[in-house]
Design a protein around this motif. Structure first.
Motif, PDB file in Angstrom:
ATOM      1  N   LEU A  92       0.850  -1.192   0.000  1.00  0.00           N
ATOM      2  CA  LEU A  92       0.000   0.000   0.000  1.00  0.00           C
ATOM      3  C   LEU A  92       0.889   1.246   0.000  1.00  0.00           C
ATOM      4  N   VAL A  93       0.600   2.180  -0.920  1.00  0.00           N
ATOM      5  CA  VAL A  93       1.298   3.471  -0.925  1.00  0.00           C
ATOM      6  C   VAL A  93       0.270   4.550  -0.657  1.00  0.00           C
ATOM      7  N   THR A  94       0.454   5.327   0.401  1.00  0.00           N
ATOM      8  CA  THR A  94      -0.519   6.379   0.731  1.00  0.00           C
ATOM      9  C   THR A  94      -0.018   7.738   0.223  1.00  0.00           C
ATOM     10  N   ALA A 116      -6.017  -8.750   7.412  1.00  0.00           N
ATOM     11  CA  ALA A 116      -4.656  -8.492   6.941  1.00  0.00           C
ATOM     12  C   ALA A 116      -4.634  -8.510   5.424  1.00  0.00           C
ATOM     13  N   ARG A 117      -4.083  -7.456   4.826  1.00  0.00           N
ATOM     14  CA  ARG A 117      -4.095  -7.402   3.363  1.00  0.00           C
ATOM     15  C   ARG A 117      -2.857  -6.791   2.737  1.00  0.00           C
ATOM     16  N   LYS A 138      -4.766   3.356  10.856  1.00  0.00           N
ATOM     17  CA  LYS A 138      -5.641   2.309  10.347  1.00  0.00           C
ATOM     18  C   LYS A 138      -4.865   1.273   9.544  1.00  0.00           C
ATOM     19  N   LEU A 139      -3.955   1.737   8.711  1.00  0.00           N
ATOM     20  CA  LEU A 139      -3.286   0.751   7.849  1.00  0.00           C
ATOM     21  C   LEU A 139      -2.437  -0.229   8.668  1.00  0.00           C
ATOM     22  N   LEU A 140      -1.900   0.231   9.796  1.00  0.00           N
ATOM     23  CA  LEU A 140      -1.091  -0.669  10.627  1.00  0.00           C
ATOM     24  C   LEU A 140      -1.893  -1.907  11.043  1.00  0.00           C
ATOM     25  N   LYS A 141      -3.215  -1.714  11.214  1.00  0.00           N
ATOM     26  CA  LYS A 141      -4.070  -2.836  11.652  1.00  0.00           C
ATOM     27  C   LYS A 141      -4.372  -3.805  10.520  1.00  0.00           C
ATOM     28  N   GLN A 142      -3.948  -3.451   9.290  1.00  0.00           N
ATOM     29  CA  GLN A 142      -4.259  -4.292   8.122  1.00  0.00           C
ATOM     30  C   GLN A 142      -3.013  -4.950   7.528  1.00  0.00           C
ATOM     31  N   ASN A 158      -3.013   0.768  18.129  1.00  0.00           N
ATOM     32  CA  ASN A 158      -2.865   0.015  19.375  1.00  0.00           C
ATOM     33  C   ASN A 158      -1.734  -0.976  19.170  1.00  0.00           C
ATOM     34  N   VAL A 159      -1.396  -1.703  20.181  1.00  0.00           N
ATOM     35  CA  VAL A 159      -0.201  -2.553  20.071  1.00  0.00           C
ATOM     36  C   VAL A 159      -0.464  -3.897  19.392  1.00  0.00           C
ATOM     37  N   LEU A 160      -1.752  -4.227  19.107  1.00  0.00           N
ATOM     38  CA  LEU A 160      -2.028  -5.574  18.569  1.00  0.00           C
ATOM     39  C   LEU A 160      -1.285  -5.890  17.265  1.00  0.00           C
ATOM     40  N   PRO A 161      -1.204  -4.947  16.306  1.00  0.00           N
ATOM     41  CA  PRO A 161      -0.463  -5.297  15.089  1.00  0.00           C
ATOM     42  C   PRO A 161       0.977  -5.700  15.392  1.00  0.00           C
TER      43      PRO A 161
END
Ligand code: NDP
Length: 329
Positions: free
Chosen positions: A154-156, A215-216, A231-235, A256-259
């Motif tokens: 992904l490039v933002t 996850a993508r 948001k992207l960190l979670k994906q 959050n720390v989950l990723p």
């Protein structure tokens, strides 16, 4: 001898304004190499300096321009000789030291890089700080294990300077790139540059937030920061990595720390300003291999010094596409 420069000044009321002036060479700052500038670039940070946002400049009057390419006029340093083409990015030039929005600059030889073979001074400024930062990001992601087989990247901020060059170089390397942009009207140009898909920023942000999302992405290159980075960190896929290089969407980071603790995601910080010489030279050599300025042609627009104050407002408003090149003479 004198030279034209865009001089930025701050009045007693704190208003920052710029005007084109003819300056005597004696006004050039200290340094051991003088460069006749062919081209400079307009970057987001230049927008901040010219509009006075961000408080990046301490001493006025100032000459902005964080990157430039040109020809050495004279040198007191044995590494550089008159007539040699050079490129400069970073080292707080254009912030703490006079920069590229002038016909001439005087700088410290340590900040220069000899222009790599195969690149004109104009090509070097199409790349500029934006392209160098994109290259540094790709190099760091690959050092963390990224390969085209790992999955989508992904490039933002994809229609901006760093994002568009990152898209082009990743595409050239065989990666499947999803270009995230707030300006879907530029989708065709992003696909032509090398993106495999274009995603709207509004849609991306509108999807319900969860502590961990599907996850993508094998990796991401992020110019935006703020909500988009959060948001992207979670994906990001298990073991993936994200290069965080910009704050066009804000300096905050809500996540959050989950990723990190459930997927082993790595967050990599990218700074182009203080990179050591050897890393810069290696990055520029790889840029020559990977970046075809001709493919990027439709995303390049040339302006003069007098156009910069308006262009600065445009880049801060997120209205500049690709790279704006500044011809000082
Ligand atoms: P550009 O303005 O060319 O690109 C930024 C892009 O970010 C825009 O084109 C837009 O992309 C997107 N964007 C702009 N505003 C917002 C917003 N409010 N919310 C979400 N997205 C937004 O800038 P550059 O490419 O020159 O720089 C990008 C960022 O990287 C800046 O923050 C800059 O300061 C930083 N930077 C950092 C460097 C480093 O060394 N770490 C070096 C160079 C830049 P779209 O229209 O596609 O949505």
């Amino acid at each position: 001898m004198s030279f034209r420069a865009l001089v930025t000044d701050k009045d007693a009321a704190g208003v920052v304004q710029s005007s084109v002036q003819q300056l005597d060479d004696a006004r050039l700052p200290e340094g051991n190499v003088t460069v006749d500038i062919d081209w400079a670039g307009l970057n987001y940070k230049d927008g901040l300096v010219l509009t006075g946002a961000g408080g990046l400049v301490r001493n006025y009057p100032h000459v902005a321009g964080i990157d430039f390419a040109g020809i050495v006029r004279d040198s007191a340093d044995p590494r550089y000789v008159a007539g040699q083409p050079v490129v400069l990015t970073g080292w707080r030039v254009g912030e703490a030291h006079w920069g590229g929005y002038a016909e001439r600059a005087r700088v410290n030889a340590d900040w220069l890089v000899p222009l790599p073979d195969g690149l004109s001074t104009r090509d070097a400024m199409i790349v500029g700080t934006a392209g160098l930062t994109a290259m540094l990001s790709i190099n760091r992601l690959e050092a963390a294990g990224l390969t085209p087989a790992a999955g989508d990247v992904l490039v933002t901020g994809a229609a901006g300077g760093v994002g568009s060059i990152a898209t082009a170089m990743l595409g050239r390397l065989g990666y499947d790139v999803t270009a995230l942009s707030g300006r879907p009207q530029h989708a065709e140009a992003l696909l032509a540059l090398g993106a495999s898909a274009v995603m709207s920023r509004d849609e991306f942000l509108a999807a319900p937030d969860k502590p961990l999302e599907s996850a993508r992405w094998a990796a991401a290159i992020d110019s935006v920061g703020g909500k988009v980075l959060g948001k992207l960190l979670k994906q990001v896929n298990y073991g993936g990595a994200v290069a965080a290089l910009g704050n066009a969407g804000g300096i905050g980071l809500e996540t959050n720390v989950l990723p990190f603790i459930l997927r082993g995601v790595t967050l990599i910080g990218i700074d182009s300003v203080m990179q050591p010489y050897a890393t810069r030279v290696a990055a520029w050599s790889r840029i020559v291999e990977l970046f075809d300025p001709a493919v990027y042609g439709s995303l390049v627009h040339e302006i003069g010094l007098e156009d910069l104050p308006a262009a600065a407002k445009d880049i801060i408003a997120g209205n500049v596409r690709g790279r704006l090149l500044v011809k000082p003479r």
